[in-house]
Design a protein around this motif. Structure first.
Motif, mmCIF file in Angstrom:
data_model
loop_
_atom_site.group_PDB
_atom_site.id
_atom_site.type_symbol
_atom_site.label_atom_id
_atom_site.label_comp_id
_atom_site.label_asym_id
_atom_site.label_seq_id
_atom_site.Cartn_x
_atom_site.Cartn_y
_atom_site.Cartn_z
ATOM 1 N N VAL A 27 12.172 0.508 -4.362
ATOM 2 C CA VAL A 27 12.376 1.869 -3.221
ATOM 3 C C VAL A 27 11.397 1.313 -2.053
ATOM 4 C CG1 VAL A 27 12.768 3.959 -2.624
ATOM 5 C CG2 VAL A 27 13.464 3.363 -4.940
ATOM 6 N N ARG A 28 10.252 1.365 -2.468
ATOM 7 C CA ARG A 28 8.934 1.153 -1.497
ATOM 8 C C ARG A 28 7.978 0.506 -2.133
ATOM 9 N NH1 ARG A 28 10.148 6.343 -1.239
ATOM 10 N NH2 ARG A 28 8.366 7.059 -2.237
ATOM 11 N N SER A 29 7.314 -0.146 -1.392
ATOM 12 C CA SER A 29 5.982 -1.052 -1.973
ATOM 13 C C SER A 29 4.963 -1.247 -0.958
ATOM 14 C CB SER A 29 6.568 -2.666 -2.680
ATOM 15 O OG SER A 29 7.092 -3.158 -1.579
ATOM 16 N N LYS A 30 3.828 -1.241 -1.340
ATOM 17 C CA LYS A 30 2.593 -1.389 -0.279
ATOM 18 C C LYS A 30 1.448 -1.947 -1.024
ATOM 19 C CE LYS A 30 0.452 3.142 -0.428
ATOM 20 N NZ LYS A 30 0.087 4.345 0.237
ATOM 21 N N ILE A 31 0.667 -2.852 -0.328
ATOM 22 C CA ILE A 31 -0.562 -3.425 -0.675
ATOM 23 C C ILE A 31 -1.775 -2.192 -0.680
ATOM 24 C CG2 ILE A 31 -2.297 -5.108 -0.287
ATOM 25 C CD1 ILE A 31 0.113 -6.889 0.745
ATOM 26 N N ILE A 32 -2.268 -2.240 -1.925
ATOM 27 C CA ILE A 32 -3.531 -1.304 -2.036
ATOM 28 C C ILE A 32 -4.863 -2.020 -1.594
ATOM 29 C CG2 ILE A 32 -4.975 0.446 -3.340
ATOM 30 C CD1 ILE A 32 -2.270 1.038 -4.820
ATOM 31 N N SER A 33 -5.012 -3.120 -2.361
ATOM 32 C CA SER A 33 -6.075 -3.904 -2.073
ATOM 33 C C SER A 33 -5.767 -5.568 -2.514
ATOM 34 C CB SER A 33 -7.319 -3.229 -2.548
ATOM 35 O OG SER A 33 -7.442 -3.637 -4.202
ATOM 36 N N PHE A 34 -6.529 -6.435 -2.042
ATOM 37 C CA PHE A 34 -6.577 -7.665 -2.679
ATOM 38 C C PHE A 34 -8.005 -8.284 -2.689
ATOM 39 C CE2 PHE A 34 -6.295 -8.233 1.991
ATOM 40 C CZ PHE A 34 -6.975 -9.105 2.558
ATOM 41 N N ASP A 35 -8.119 -9.461 -3.253
ATOM 42 C CA ASP A 35 -9.588 -9.878 -3.736
ATOM 43 C C ASP A 35 -9.272 -11.356 -3.781
ATOM 44 O OD1 ASP A 35 -11.718 -10.817 -4.603
ATOM 45 O OD2 ASP A 35 -12.217 -9.093 -5.927
ATOM 46 N N LYS A 36 -9.838 -11.933 -2.740
ATOM 47 C CA LYS A 36 -9.641 -13.438 -2.529
ATOM 48 C C LYS A 36 -10.454 -14.191 -3.807
ATOM 49 C CE LYS A 36 -8.137 -13.565 2.255
ATOM 50 N NZ LYS A 36 -8.481 -14.466 3.462
ATOM 51 N N ARG A 37 -11.535 -13.714 -4.106
ATOM 52 C CA ARG A 37 -12.349 -14.356 -5.339
ATOM 53 C C ARG A 37 -11.602 -14.419 -6.414
ATOM 54 N NH1 ARG A 37 -17.859 -10.982 -4.421
ATOM 55 N NH2 ARG A 37 -16.288 -9.440 -4.374
ATOM 56 N N SER A 38 -11.184 -13.195 -6.904
ATOM 57 C CA SER A 38 -10.455 -13.483 -7.996
ATOM 58 C C SER A 38 -8.808 -13.476 -7.957
ATOM 59 C CB SER A 38 -10.557 -11.943 -8.795
ATOM 60 O OG SER A 38 -9.859 -10.886 -7.863
ATOM 61 N N ASN A 39 -8.368 -13.885 -6.662
ATOM 62 C CA ASN A 39 -6.993 -14.185 -6.144
ATOM 63 C C ASN A 39 -5.959 -13.311 -6.986
ATOM 64 O OD1 ASN A 39 -4.895 -15.937 -5.316
ATOM 65 N ND2 ASN A 39 -4.603 -16.690 -7.392
ATOM 66 N N SER A 40 -6.131 -12.030 -6.748
ATOM 67 C CA SER A 40 -5.448 -10.928 -6.847
ATOM 68 C C SER A 40 -5.050 -9.831 -5.964
ATOM 69 C CB SER A 40 -6.124 -10.293 -8.245
ATOM 70 O OG SER A 40 -7.191 -9.652 -7.811
ATOM 71 N N THR A 41 -3.951 -9.206 -6.264
ATOM 72 C CA THR A 41 -3.766 -8.091 -5.242
ATOM 73 C C THR A 41 -3.242 -6.747 -6.272
ATOM 74 O OG1 THR A 41 -2.730 -9.737 -3.843
ATOM 75 C CG2 THR A 41 -2.003 -7.496 -3.632
ATOM 76 N N VAL A 42 -3.618 -5.613 -5.661
ATOM 77 C CA VAL A 42 -3.100 -4.433 -6.329
ATOM 78 C C VAL A 42 -2.108 -3.651 -5.452
ATOM 79 C CG1 VAL A 42 -4.024 -2.097 -7.104
ATOM 80 C CG2 VAL A 42 -5.487 -4.035 -7.312
ATOM 81 N N LEU A 43 -1.045 -3.443 -5.962
ATOM 82 C CA LEU A 43 0.194 -2.930 -5.332
ATOM 83 C C LEU A 43 0.535 -1.324 -5.748
ATOM 84 C CD1 LEU A 43 2.394 -5.976 -5.549
ATOM 85 C CD2 LEU A 43 1.246 -5.510 -3.563
ATOM 86 N N GLU A 44 1.275 -0.745 -4.873
ATOM 87 C CA GLU A 44 1.900 0.389 -5.288
ATOM 88 C C GLU A 44 3.429 0.191 -5.172
ATOM 89 O OE1 GLU A 44 0.980 4.723 -4.098
ATOM 90 O OE2 GLU A 44 2.850 4.383 -2.958
ATOM 91 N N ILE A 45 3.978 0.488 -6.186
ATOM 92 C CA ILE A 45 5.457 -0.045 -6.347
ATOM 93 C C ILE A 45 6.315 1.525 -6.744
ATOM 94 C CG2 ILE A 45 7.254 -1.233 -7.492
ATOM 95 C CD1 ILE A 45 5.433 -3.683 -7.517
ATOM 96 N N VAL A 46 7.397 1.680 -6.083
ATOM 97 C CA VAL A 46 8.241 2.828 -6.353
ATOM 98 C C VAL A 46 9.541 2.257 -6.708
ATOM 99 C CG1 VAL A 46 9.158 4.973 -5.540
ATOM 100 C CG2 VAL A 46 6.955 4.270 -4.580
#
Length: 247
Positions: free
Chosen positions: A166-185
């Motif tokens: 329904v919705r999604s947004k990027i909360i944070s990302f870390d290039k060193r660990s090559n990862s992203t934290v998202l909020e997904i509804v």
């Protein structure tokens, strides 16, 4: 004091053995007895004192109860597991009612899951047309782009399913660990919905937590803890589901 009376199909549905619609079909088909007499009228009302049989099996009536659990990782969203793994009902050994989970939360996922003995309430919340929103915090491998978020809202084809957010947004990302934290509804819940959706667009999920279910949140609970829903919360969830029904 006047004894509380409920419609027969509602009482059957609340027992958890079937939905209200299926209960109505069983009544019309003559598969239900009240006090040893076949009943085919859908408007029939019964009390807790009445003996009800469905397909020859006595209906064990319980007062409805409603709980939320902060499910840990490594727990099955079921009442039993043929591999002997821990299940969500193992947290409720002191609860006399026969509980079952409303929907599922993956074995490797954590967060809010509801349990009840009220089949009608469970069916109401789980039906996709009621569109109750569930919010997840999701950690994935890779740096997610804004164009990927747009794709999630449009839908991702995986097998026979079209998986949408329904919705999604990027909360944070870390290039060193090559990862992203998202909020997904989500407002539906196909099997492993988020994991399959993210894997298909190239971002495998490493952590997934359900933060909220409709109006309910994990506030005040630690992993493995649970609490009963208040009557107000039950009513609010019921109203939310019926309000969202698509015509």
């Amino acid at each position: 004091m006047t004894e509380s009376m409920e419609r027969l199909q509602k009482v059957i549905a609340q027992s958890g053995i079937t939905s209200r619609r299926k209960a109505e079909q069983l009544i019309v088909a003559g598969k239900v007895k009240v006090n040893n007499k076949i009943v085919t009228e859908l408007g029939t009302k019964v009390s807790l004192q009445d003996k009800i049989e469905v397909n020859g099996v006595n209906l064990e009536k319980e007062m409805p109860v409603y709980f939320m659990l902060y499910k840990p990782r490594g727990v099955i969203s079921s009442v039993t597991d043929d591999k002997g793994r821990k299940v969500v009902t193992d947290f409720f050994t002191e609860t006399p009612e026969r509980l079952f989970p409303i929907g599922r939360l993956d074995y490797d996922s954590t967060g809010l899951i509801l349990l009840t003995n009220d089949g009608e309430f469970a069916n109401l919340l789980m039906h996709p047309r009621h569109e109750i929103e569930k919010v997840y915090t999701v950690k994935v491998k890779g740096i997610v782009q804004k164009t990927d978020l747009s794709q999630l809202r449009k839908g991702v084809k995986e097998g026979r399913d079209l998986l949408r957010a329904v919705r999604s947004k990027i909360i944070s990302f870390d290039k060193r660990s090559n990862s992203t934290v998202l909020e997904i509804v989500l407002n539906e819940g196909k099997n492993r919905h988020i994991r399959r959706m993210m894997q298909t667009i190239g971002y495998p999920v490493t952590k997934l937590k359900r933060e909220s279910y409709g109006l309910l949140t994990l506030r005040g609970l630690r992993v493995g803890e649970f609490r009963a829903l208040t009557p107000k919360e039950v009513k609010q969830m019921w109203n939310l589901a019926t309000k969202n029904v698509k015509q």
